[in-house]
Design a protein around this motif. Structure first.
Motif, PDB file in Angstrom:
ATOM      1  N   UNK A 638      -4.684 -20.293 -79.900  1.00  9.25           N
ATOM      2  CA  UNK A 638      -3.462 -20.380 -78.952  1.00  9.25           C
ATOM      3  C   UNK A 638      -4.151 -21.325 -77.673  1.00  9.25           C
ATOM      4  N   UNK A 641      -3.939 -24.998 -78.990  1.00  9.46           N
ATOM      5  CA  UNK A 641      -2.677 -25.607 -78.792  1.00  9.46           C
ATOM      6  C   UNK A 641      -2.373 -25.893 -77.368  1.00  9.46           C
ATOM      7  N   UNK A 642      -2.658 -25.053 -76.193  1.00 13.49           N
ATOM      8  CA  UNK A 642      -2.538 -25.424 -75.299  1.00 13.49           C
ATOM      9  C   UNK A 642      -3.291 -26.700 -74.526  1.00 13.49           C
ATOM     10  N   UNK A 643      -4.387 -27.048 -75.096  1.00 14.75           N
ATOM     11  CA  UNK A 643      -5.056 -28.268 -74.801  1.00 14.75           C
ATOM     12  C   UNK A 643      -4.500 -29.333 -75.481  1.00 14.75           C
ATOM     13  N   UNK A 645      -1.105 -29.423 -75.796  1.00 14.81           N
ATOM     14  CA  UNK A 645       0.102 -29.805 -75.009  1.00 14.81           C
ATOM     15  C   UNK A 645      -0.338 -30.492 -73.688  1.00 14.81           C
ATOM     16  N   UNK A 646      -1.580 -29.972 -73.212  1.00 16.12           N
ATOM     17  CA  UNK A 646      -2.076 -30.728 -72.005  1.00 16.12           C
ATOM     18  C   UNK A 646      -2.222 -32.049 -72.152  1.00 16.12           C
ATOM     19  N   UNK A 648      -1.330 -34.066 -74.409  1.00 20.89           N
ATOM     20  CA  UNK A 648      -0.067 -35.083 -74.544  1.00 20.89           C
ATOM     21  C   UNK A 648       0.616 -35.641 -73.226  1.00 20.89           C
ATOM     22  N   UNK A 649       0.781 -34.658 -72.152  1.00 17.79           N
ATOM     23  CA  UNK A 649       1.363 -35.120 -70.919  1.00 17.79           C
ATOM     24  C   UNK A 649       0.220 -35.876 -70.232  1.00 17.79           C
ATOM     25  N   UNK A 650      -0.970 -35.539 -70.405  1.00 19.79           N
ATOM     26  CA  UNK A 650      -2.001 -36.166 -69.570  1.00 19.79           C
ATOM     27  C   UNK A 650      -2.034 -37.511 -69.830  1.00 19.79           C
ATOM     28  N   UNK A 680       8.452 -31.581 -66.175  1.00 17.66           N
ATOM     29  CA  UNK A 680       8.935 -30.765 -67.166  1.00 17.66           C
ATOM     30  C   UNK A 680      10.185 -31.549 -67.859  1.00 17.66           C
ATOM     31  N   UNK A 683       9.088 -34.003 -70.713  1.00 17.03           N
ATOM     32  CA  UNK A 683       8.486 -33.378 -71.560  1.00 17.03           C
ATOM     33  C   UNK A 683       8.897 -33.434 -72.838  1.00 17.03           C
ATOM     34  N   UNK A 684       8.668 -34.006 -73.952  1.00 15.50           N
ATOM     35  CA  UNK A 684       9.217 -33.981 -75.357  1.00 15.50           C
ATOM     36  C   UNK A 684       8.855 -32.847 -75.965  1.00 15.50           C
ATOM     37  N   UNK A 685       9.572 -32.718 -77.061  1.00 15.85           N
ATOM     38  CA  UNK A 685       9.246 -31.643 -78.015  1.00 15.85           C
ATOM     39  C   UNK A 685       7.974 -31.951 -78.811  1.00 15.85           C
ATOM     40  N   UNK A 686       7.115 -30.814 -78.847  1.00 15.11           N
ATOM     41  CA  UNK A 686       5.815 -31.033 -79.267  1.00 15.11           C
ATOM     42  C   UNK A 686       5.691 -30.197 -80.712  1.00 15.11           C
TER      43      UNK A 686
ATOM     44  N   UNK B 101      -2.875 -22.657 -67.409  1.00 17.34           N
ATOM     45  CA  UNK B 101      -4.381 -23.112 -67.790  1.00 17.34           C
ATOM     46  C   UNK B 101      -4.865 -23.064 -66.742  1.00 17.34           C
ATOM     47  N   UNK B 129      15.470 -28.507 -66.195  1.00 17.24           N
ATOM     48  CA  UNK B 129      14.951 -29.993 -65.702  1.00 17.24           C
ATOM     49  C   UNK B 129      15.113 -29.973 -64.256  1.00 17.24           C
ATOM     50  N   UNK B 132      12.863 -27.129 -62.135  1.00 19.78           N
ATOM     51  CA  UNK B 132      11.554 -27.020 -61.912  1.00 19.78           C
ATOM     52  C   UNK B 132      11.070 -28.571 -62.051  1.00 19.78           C
ATOM     53  N   UNK B 137      -0.732 -30.621 -63.399  1.00 23.75           N
ATOM     54  CA  UNK B 137      -1.735 -31.609 -64.319  1.00 23.75           C
ATOM     55  C   UNK B 137      -2.498 -31.227 -65.497  1.00 23.75           C
ATOM     56  N   UNK B 138      -2.259 -29.691 -65.783  1.00 23.66           N
ATOM     57  CA  UNK B 138      -2.845 -29.275 -67.038  1.00 23.66           C
ATOM     58  C   UNK B 138      -1.648 -29.441 -68.035  1.00 23.66           C
ATOM     59  N   UNK B 139      -0.340 -29.562 -67.614  1.00 25.52           N
ATOM     60  CA  UNK B 139       0.707 -29.875 -68.422  1.00 25.52           C
ATOM     61  C   UNK B 139       1.203 -28.369 -69.047  1.00 25.52           C
ATOM     62  N   UNK B 141       4.040 -27.365 -68.999  1.00 27.28           N
ATOM     63  CA  UNK B 141       5.496 -27.487 -68.884  1.00 27.28           C
ATOM     64  C   UNK B 141       6.074 -27.057 -70.302  1.00 27.28           C
ATOM     65  N   UNK B 143       5.438 -24.420 -72.184  1.00 22.21           N
ATOM     66  CA  UNK B 143       5.303 -22.822 -71.974  1.00 22.21           C
ATOM     67  C   UNK B 143       5.989 -22.407 -71.034  1.00 22.21           C
ATOM     68  N   UNK B 145       8.799 -23.898 -69.998  1.00 15.74           N
ATOM     69  CA  UNK B 145      10.198 -23.726 -70.548  1.00 15.74           C
ATOM     70  C   UNK B 145      10.625 -22.609 -71.338  1.00 15.74           C
ATOM     71  N   UNK B 158      14.439 -27.811 -76.448  1.00 13.82           N
ATOM     72  CA  UNK B 158      13.416 -28.499 -76.824  1.00 13.82           C
ATOM     73  C   UNK B 158      12.149 -28.010 -77.363  1.00 13.82           C
TER      74      UNK B 158
END
Lengths: 737, 159
Positions: A638, A641-643, A645-646, A648-650, A680, A683-686, B101, B129, B132, B137-139, B141, B143, B145, B158
């Motif tokens: 888990x 997966x969080x990394x 997700x992170x 992706x946005x970074x 948020x 943020x696209x689907x991932x 995170x 959207x 929120x 910065x850890x993103x 988002x 989770x 949602x 999404x």
């Protein structure tokens, strides 16, 4: 209203006298005296009892709690859970009774670098710790069994372990780890222990609830910014806006007025910066802002992003320092029927972690203590020791919870140095906090980079020659100049041409050169470092070449990944996985487009597909991101997966908006209004695909960054026919919905 | 004239010698030792300093003490107390979905989510959207949602 810090302070004071082997994690950042240990696994809360140090990493209490030393920094990546999981896996202990305890810098130094390293960077937290943690658990287990067997006078082979209990199978006698820990701690550690077959792992890789999360939903963790010390003053600073400059003078009237401001204790000319100390950070910062400072800007007051870019473009227009050559690029390029040339640009980027830089320092009787959110206790200690002119063993570092790191809080400890400098000047404990503006304008930035690429295809559309001339400042020069490659025509930073030098593609004629750029803008380790920009250049150019060859970009890559060496095989594996996950073989719906990219980084392999929609109004919408990562073994499914997700946005934030620009020698951006972040709504689907192939431990914190931006740019290329070779996209006129 | 209630306790900022101009954030952090509310930007961009003031989600870095008179303020430290000293459903969902995170922005993120669900117990993705707008910065988002939809029993379009 809240006595948390008072109690915490008392614990910190009593800790000074604690002896080695009795050290418990009262100072772990997310802990405080009132914290009720989370049900999943407690965090030690100051209960110093008769613990036994079975080995450096594992202390066991008579009541069967297992305290695992944590030598890395928790900045959200979850290693404060996943590393103890590795210990518990081999120790066969009761996970619900595992607690984490900070591996102290002073112990590390006193006991001959006991914890190997205290640094957290380069996605090394797991990959460099895994074998150490697994072995620590296995070794301790063997010693506990040996102690129990000796107590019962039975052979070790007749004993089994589970859940912190040793059972003598024939007699069914049992004893807890806690009961034999003291005896075990006196035994000689076995030199070699057998580790479990990964297929037998019960904890490692599983999505165990992270132990730092319950505190984080109630506002309890102690970040650096939250530290309070007895008699402490707050400090706010202003640094010379032009890097490398210093204070020339402070206007006398503004100085006098600032000193009279409410809560201000003093205004200090610190040479490179001005500092205001006082009883409330906001008051200090108001006073700093009111000061009229004249700066000696040094010689760089005319430098701009444009001048830097032009300098680097000129640098890559002519031959630079050779980094690598195979085959004969010049000849192959000259002879090839199809040639392509491109120049790419990536800007400076700031880390902007949510918690601005800060450090609390106290200097007393020649001993320095810092409480700091740092990615490296050793780097913080070194900065503190230098600032106070004391030996490294006259420093203690309490690593606080980090409000994000991303590479900013590692090698460059300017904030630690400054906190110590101010503390010495005022002779009091000082909590220095940078404003967000200072944080963005005084970073150690991802270096701006210009890359000139040339590629050639043979008559069958096969890539036969590739040249990359990369103009970029050296980060290595600032931290380990001895690691630079010396050549007759000058130094080469191996990072500058990474991703090309070690390209997995079978390219018979390859040539890479580094234009060793010198600029006054400080550069540092931004998440994924060179793997944040070089994969963009390589993988976007691959798509341009594939288009020239009229080949599908996935197939074009797969054909060049023909080798059997492990890295090539694994790159192929993640490409296949991501193509399957994104249904690459099926056509996209109308007005939908996609791009693909692959890159190995920090011991792992990552591939990504980014899907976009072209809207009727011409704007683009990022619809879905599919990422596949092969990190060998997964430490924590888990958290991994969080990394992803992170990352992706970074990465996407940087691709869409990220740019630090220089004007008159200084950074133009100052806060989130002009250095914007994705939110948020964007943020696209991932789809995160973990495809571990086993046999090695790779990184997770940075590798997923690498293929994302090129996959996005390749999707836009597919949609518009234009490759945007310069970032960010906001500057290219690309609009996103 | 700045007397207010913070997490159920009466606070007199005059008596504490806090000037009217000071943003609430810095009174909470440096005067009242309530550090759960975080400083991220100081210009109401990031939301790390979000608190509840009379039930509204407010960015305390730009909310002056002078405006706090008579207000009821809840910070992350006091949130569970508003729910019988139990974690709220949002806080529980944050644990279930392993949202944080580094965690630094999460006090504000949680208080923004609480307010959203109070206004719109069945939020759509568009509602999420709009409400929120906190920066992470850890993103976290994805989770955030998922956790909000889980509490509300609504559909995540999404995911």
């Amino acid at each position: 209203m809240n006595t948390t810090n008072v109690s915490r302070r008392e614990f910190l004071q009593t800790s000074a006298g604690a002896t080695a082997g009795l050290v418990i994690g009262f100072n772990f950042p997310s802990s405080n005296a009132q914290s009720k240990a989370p049900a999943t696994a407690g965090i030690a809360a100051g209960n110093v009892g008769g613990t036994s140090e079975v080995n450096a990493w594992i202390h066991i209490t008579p009541d069967n709690r297992v305290l695992v030393k944590f030598a890395r920094s928790e900045m959200g990546q979850g290693t404060s859970t996943s590393l103890p999981m590795m210990v518990a896996e081999e120790l066969e202990c009761d996970w619900s009774r595992v607690e984490i305890s900070e591996a102290m810098y002073s112990e590390h130094i006193k006991r001959n670098r006991l914890y190997v390293t205290t640094a957290t960077g380069g996605s090394r937290g797991t990959r460099d710790s895994a074998s150490v943690m697994l072995n620590a658990g296995a070794t301790a287990r063997a010693m506990l069994v040996q102690a129990a067997a000796a107590r019962w006078s039975v052979p070790v082979s007749e004993c089994v372990t589970a859940n912190s209990i040793i059972t003598h199978t024939p007699s069914k006698r049992t004893v807890t780890y806690g009961a034999v820990a003291e005896a075990a701690s006196k035994l000689k550690a076995p030199e070699k222990v057998a580790l479990k077959d990964p297929k037998d792992w019960k904890l490692v890789g599983k999505p165990i609830p992270r132990i730092d999360i319950p505190d984080k939903v109630v506002g309890k963790p102690m970040y650096g910014i939250d530290v309070v010390r007895p008699g402490m003053v707050h400090a706010a600073i202003a640094q010379c806006p032009v890097f490398g400059g210093k204070v020339k003078s402070i206007d006398a009237a503004s100085l006098a007025a600032a000193k009279r401001m409410k809560g201000v204790a003093d205004v200090l000319d610190m040479g490179e910066y001005v500092a205001v100390v006082g009883n409330n950070w906001w008051r200090c910062n108001q006073a700093v802002k009111s000061l009229k400072v004249t700066w000696d800007e040094g010689g760089n007051g005319n430098v701009s992003s444009e001048s830097i870019k032009k300098y680097m473009q000129e640098g890559v227009a002519k031959p630079a320092t050779l980094a690598k050559t195979t085959g004969d690029f010049a000849k192959a390029y000259a002879d090839a029927p199809t040639k392509l040339e491109a120049e790419f640009y990536a800007p400076y980027l700031d880390h902007a972690p949510m918690e601005p830089m800060n450090c609390t320092a106290e200097v007393k009787d020649g001993f320095v203590t810092v409480w700091v959110p740092t990615q490296s206790a050793e780097a913080a200690a070194a900065a503190a020791a230098r600032a106070a002119n004391v030996a490294p063993d006259k420093v203690e570092v309490y690593r606080q919870q980090l409000g994000g790191g991303f590479g900013r809080r590692g090698a460059f400890q300017d904030f630690s140095r400054q906190a110590v400098e101010i503390a010495m000047k005022v002779n009091k404990p000082v909590k220095l906090l940078w404003s967000r503006e200072e944080d963005i304008q005084h970073g150690h930035y991802r270096p701006a980079t210009v890359a000139r690429l040339q590629g050639a295809l043979d008559k069958d559309g096969k890539l036969v020659a590739l040249s990359a001339r990369v103009g970029v400042q050296s980060i290595l020069e600032r931290v380990r100049p001895e690691a630079l490659r010396k050549t007759e025509s000058g130094p080469v930073d191996p990072m500058a041409t990474s991703c090309f030098d070690d390209s997995p593609y079978a390219i018979p004629n390859l040539r890479t050169e580094h234009f060793y750029a010198k600029q006054h803008v400080p550069v540092g380790f931004w998440r994924a470092v060179a793997h944040s920009q070089n994969p963009v250049f390589r993988e976007c150019f691959m798509d341009e070449l594939a288009a020239r060859a009229k080949r599908d970009p996935y197939q074009f890559r797969m054909d060049l990944l023909s080798g059997t060496a492990d890295p090539v095989r694994r790159d192929r594996g993640v490409l296949e996985a991501v193509a399957k996950g994104a249904d690459w073989s099926k056509p996209m719906p109308a007005n939908h487009f996609r791009g693909i990219a692959v890159q190995d980084a920090y011991g792992s392999h990552a591939a990504s597909v980014v899907e976009i929609e072209k809207l009727a109004n011409g704007k683009l919408k990022i619809k879905r991101v599919v990422i596949a990562v092969d990190c060998g073994h997964v430490a924590h499914a888990d958290a991994a997966k969080a990394q992803i997700e992170g990352c992706m946005i970074y990465a996407l934030t940087a691709a869409l908006y990220g740019e630090i620009t220089i004007k008159n020698g200084r950074v133009e951006q100052s806060n989130f209004h002009d250095y914007p972040m994705m939110k948020i709504s964007e943020t696209p689907k991932i789809v995160s695909l973990l495809v571990p192939s086993g046999g090695f431990w790779g990184g997770m914190g940075e590798p997923p960054m690498a293929p994302l931006t090129p996959a996005l740019l390749n999707a836009i290329f597919a949609a518009t026919g234009k490759m945007h070779r310069s970032l960010p996209l906001s500057k290219e006129g690309v609009l996103f919905a | 004239m700045s007397t207010c209630e913070i997490n159920g306790t009466r606070v007199d900022f005059k008596a504490l010698n806090v000037e009217d101009e000071m943003p609430l954030l810095w009174a909470l952090r440096d005067e009242l030792n309530l550090p759960g509310t975080k400083y991220g930007c100081g210009i109401a961009q990031c939301g790390a300093c979000t608190v509840h003031i009379d039930g509204e989600a407010v960015r305390s870095c730009v909310y002056p003490i002078g405006a706090c008179n008579g207000k009821k303020i809840v910070t992350i430290e006091g949130l569970a107390a508003t729910n019988g000293n139990k974690l709220t459903k949002i806080q529980e969902a944050w644990i279930k979905h392993q949202v944080p995170q580094c965690g630094y922005c999460q006090s504000g993120m949680i208080l923004a989510a609480e307010k959203l669900l109070r206004d719109k117990p069945k939020p759509t993705d568009a509602d999420i959207d709009a409400a929120m707008t906190n920066i992470c910065r850890c993103s976290t988002y994805v989770r955030v949602r998922a956790a909000i939809h889980d509490v509300a029993g609504t559909t995540n379009t999404r995911a």
